[in-house]
Each structure stands twice: as C-alpha cells, then as structure tokens.
Write a protein that holds these residues in place. Sequence first.
Motif, PDB file in Angstrom:
ATOM      1  N   ILE A  12       0.848  -1.207  -0.019  1.00  0.00           N
ATOM      2  CA  ILE A  12      -0.041  -0.031   0.023  1.00  0.00           C
ATOM      3  C   ILE A  12       0.737   1.374   0.022  1.00  0.00           C
ATOM      4  O   ILE A  12       0.787   2.188  -0.629  1.00  0.00           O
ATOM      5  CB  ILE A  12      -0.939   0.000   1.175  1.00  0.00           C
ATOM      6  N   ILE A  13       1.995   1.331   0.706  1.00  0.00           N
ATOM      7  CA  ILE A  13       3.028   2.322   0.831  1.00  0.00           C
ATOM      8  C   ILE A  13       3.464   2.467  -0.491  1.00  0.00           C
ATOM      9  O   ILE A  13       3.612   3.656  -0.933  1.00  0.00           O
ATOM     10  CB  ILE A  13       3.738   2.227   2.066  1.00  0.00           C
ATOM     11  N   ILE A  14       4.035   1.482  -1.002  1.00  0.00           N
ATOM     12  CA  ILE A  14       4.917   1.573  -2.140  1.00  0.00           C
ATOM     13  C   ILE A  14       4.011   1.791  -3.412  1.00  0.00           C
ATOM     14  O   ILE A  14       4.227   2.641  -4.310  1.00  0.00           O
ATOM     15  CB  ILE A  14       5.556   0.325  -2.475  1.00  0.00           C
ATOM     16  N   GLY A  15       2.812   1.186  -3.127  1.00  0.00           N
ATOM     17  CA  GLY A  15       1.832   1.567  -4.237  1.00  0.00           C
ATOM     18  C   GLY A  15       1.382   3.190  -4.358  1.00  0.00           C
ATOM     19  O   GLY A  15       1.174   3.550  -5.346  1.00  0.00           O
ATOM     20  N   GLY A  16       1.006   3.411  -3.214  1.00  0.00           N
ATOM     21  CA  GLY A  16       0.811   5.242  -2.985  1.00  0.00           C
ATOM     22  C   GLY A  16       1.858   5.912  -3.499  1.00  0.00           C
ATOM     23  O   GLY A  16       1.696   6.860  -4.431  1.00  0.00           O
ATOM     24  N   GLY A  39      -0.943   2.652  -8.212  1.00  0.00           N
ATOM     25  CA  GLY A  39       0.038   2.009  -7.942  1.00  0.00           C
ATOM     26  C   GLY A  39       0.375   0.474  -7.794  1.00  0.00           C
ATOM     27  O   GLY A  39       1.070  -0.333  -8.512  1.00  0.00           O
ATOM     28  N   ILE A  40      -0.868   0.056  -6.947  1.00  0.00           N
ATOM     29  CA  ILE A  40      -0.736  -1.281  -6.560  1.00  0.00           C
ATOM     30  C   ILE A  40      -1.483  -2.288  -8.143  1.00  0.00           C
ATOM     31  O   ILE A  40      -0.670  -3.297  -8.484  1.00  0.00           O
ATOM     32  CB  ILE A  40      -1.981  -1.804  -5.573  1.00  0.00           C
ATOM     33  N   ILE A  41      -2.253  -1.769  -8.609  1.00  0.00           N
ATOM     34  CA  ILE A  41      -2.679  -2.413 -10.048  1.00  0.00           C
ATOM     35  C   ILE A  41      -2.004  -2.195 -11.059  1.00  0.00           C
ATOM     36  O   ILE A  41      -1.656  -3.223 -11.931  1.00  0.00           O
ATOM     37  CB  ILE A  41      -4.316  -1.875 -10.245  1.00  0.00           C
ATOM     38  N   GLY A  67       5.144  -0.332 -10.357  1.00  0.00           N
ATOM     39  CA  GLY A  67       4.018   0.377 -10.041  1.00  0.00           C
ATOM     40  C   GLY A  67       4.053   1.600 -10.714  1.00  0.00           C
ATOM     41  O   GLY A  67       2.925   2.036 -11.194  1.00  0.00           O
ATOM     42  N   PHE A  68       5.309   2.384 -10.882  1.00  0.00           N
ATOM     43  CA  PHE A  68       5.278   3.306 -11.702  1.00  0.00           C
ATOM     44  C   PHE A  68       5.118   3.331 -13.115  1.00  0.00           C
ATOM     45  O   PHE A  68       4.078   3.917 -13.622  1.00  0.00           O
ATOM     46  CB  PHE A  68       6.621   4.086 -11.388  1.00  0.00           C
ATOM     47  N   ILE A  69       5.620   2.171 -13.547  1.00  0.00           N
ATOM     48  CA  ILE A  69       5.305   1.874 -15.198  1.00  0.00           C
ATOM     49  C   ILE A  69       3.753   1.634 -15.505  1.00  0.00           C
ATOM     50  O   ILE A  69       3.224   2.012 -16.205  1.00  0.00           O
ATOM     51  CB  ILE A  69       6.291   0.763 -15.667  1.00  0.00           C
ATOM     52  N   GLY A  70       3.455   0.820 -14.535  1.00  0.00           N
ATOM     53  CA  GLY A  70       2.099   0.198 -14.537  1.00  0.00           C
ATOM     54  C   GLY A  70       1.171   1.514 -14.431  1.00  0.00           C
ATOM     55  O   GLY A  70      -0.158   1.620 -15.367  1.00  0.00           O
ATOM     56  N   ALA A  71       1.207   2.324 -13.535  1.00  0.00           N
ATOM     57  CA  ALA A  71       0.314   3.327 -13.185  1.00  0.00           C
ATOM     58  C   ALA A  71       0.261   4.482 -14.286  1.00  0.00           C
ATOM     59  O   ALA A  71      -0.699   4.857 -14.823  1.00  0.00           O
ATOM     60  CB  ALA A  71       0.659   4.090 -12.043  1.00  0.00           C
ATOM     61  N   CYS A  72       1.484   4.425 -14.921  1.00  0.00           N
ATOM     62  CA  CYS A  72       1.564   5.383 -16.188  1.00  0.00           C
ATOM     63  C   CYS A  72       0.760   4.699 -17.496  1.00  0.00           C
ATOM     64  O   CYS A  72       0.018   5.655 -18.061  1.00  0.00           O
ATOM     65  CB  CYS A  72       3.201   5.835 -16.558  1.00  0.00           C
ATOM     66  N   ILE A  73       0.801   3.483 -17.603  1.00  0.00           N
ATOM     67  CA  ILE A  73       0.135   2.784 -18.642  1.00  0.00           C
ATOM     68  C   ILE A  73      -1.336   3.063 -18.345  1.00  0.00           C
ATOM     69  O   ILE A  73      -2.173   3.419 -19.376  1.00  0.00           O
ATOM     70  CB  ILE A  73       0.523   1.484 -18.637  1.00  0.00           C
ATOM     71  N   LEU A  74      -1.714   2.859 -17.058  1.00  0.00           N
ATOM     72  CA  LEU A  74      -3.194   2.949 -16.733  1.00  0.00           C
ATOM     73  C   LEU A  74      -3.760   4.258 -16.991  1.00  0.00           C
ATOM     74  O   LEU A  74      -4.829   4.541 -17.750  1.00  0.00           O
ATOM     75  CB  LEU A  74      -3.607   2.327 -15.225  1.00  0.00           C
ATOM     76  N   ILE A  75      -2.827   5.247 -16.579  1.00  0.00           N
ATOM     77  CA  ILE A  75      -3.310   6.515 -16.930  1.00  0.00           C
ATOM     78  C   ILE A  75      -3.400   6.983 -18.652  1.00  0.00           C
ATOM     79  O   ILE A  75      -4.704   7.709 -18.810  1.00  0.00           O
ATOM     80  CB  ILE A  75      -2.417   7.617 -16.247  1.00  0.00           C
ATOM     81  N   ALA A  76      -2.422   6.419 -19.111  1.00  0.00           N
ATOM     82  CA  ALA A  76      -2.659   6.741 -20.574  1.00  0.00           C
ATOM     83  C   ALA A  76      -3.617   6.089 -21.174  1.00  0.00           C
ATOM     84  O   ALA A  76      -4.318   6.580 -22.125  1.00  0.00           O
ATOM     85  CB  ALA A  76      -1.263   6.285 -21.238  1.00  0.00           C
TER      86      ALA A  76
END
Length: 83
Positions: A12-16, A39-41, A67-76
């Motif tokens: 949760i902390i790292i995902g946030g 971040g988590i997803i 988490g960073f890469i995946g979150a950027c993909i999800l935002i895009a």
Amino acid sequence: MGTAGVGWIAAIIIGGLAGWLAEMFMKSNTGILMNILLGIIGAIVANALLGVFGVALTGWIGYLIAGFIGACILIALARAIRR
C-alpha cells in the motif's frame, strides 16, 4: 505481491508512492486513494507485461518501478478511452 517479497502494508505504501510519482509524471489529477490503487494495480499490470518479455522485478525497488510503469500505462489508457 507474494513473489515480490513485500507485505500488504508495504504494498500500500509503495503503491501510493508509485501512483503519486506517476500522477506527477503524467500530470493527472487524482486523489490519494486513486494513487494507491493505480500503484498497486499498475505493479500487477507491469509485472505481467514484463513477465512476457522475461523480466522479473522483485523487492521494494522493483515493486516501485513496476508500480510506476503500470500506473503510467493505466493513466494513458484512461486518457485514450475518455477521448
């Protein structure tokens, strides 16, 4: 998350943190809960995508990067669907 070597609270902390970094990088406007979820997803999505290419990210730093890469993909993807 079990193979990454981090527990639920750490996830949760790292995902946030990963979601917040992605929010700053992609210049999106999401809240704290959405940052954690992104971040988590995002880490799950990125680990699955990177696993196809034989890349495995483990530990705290690996989970943060994934988490960073995946979150950027999800935002895009969310931006592309909204258009």
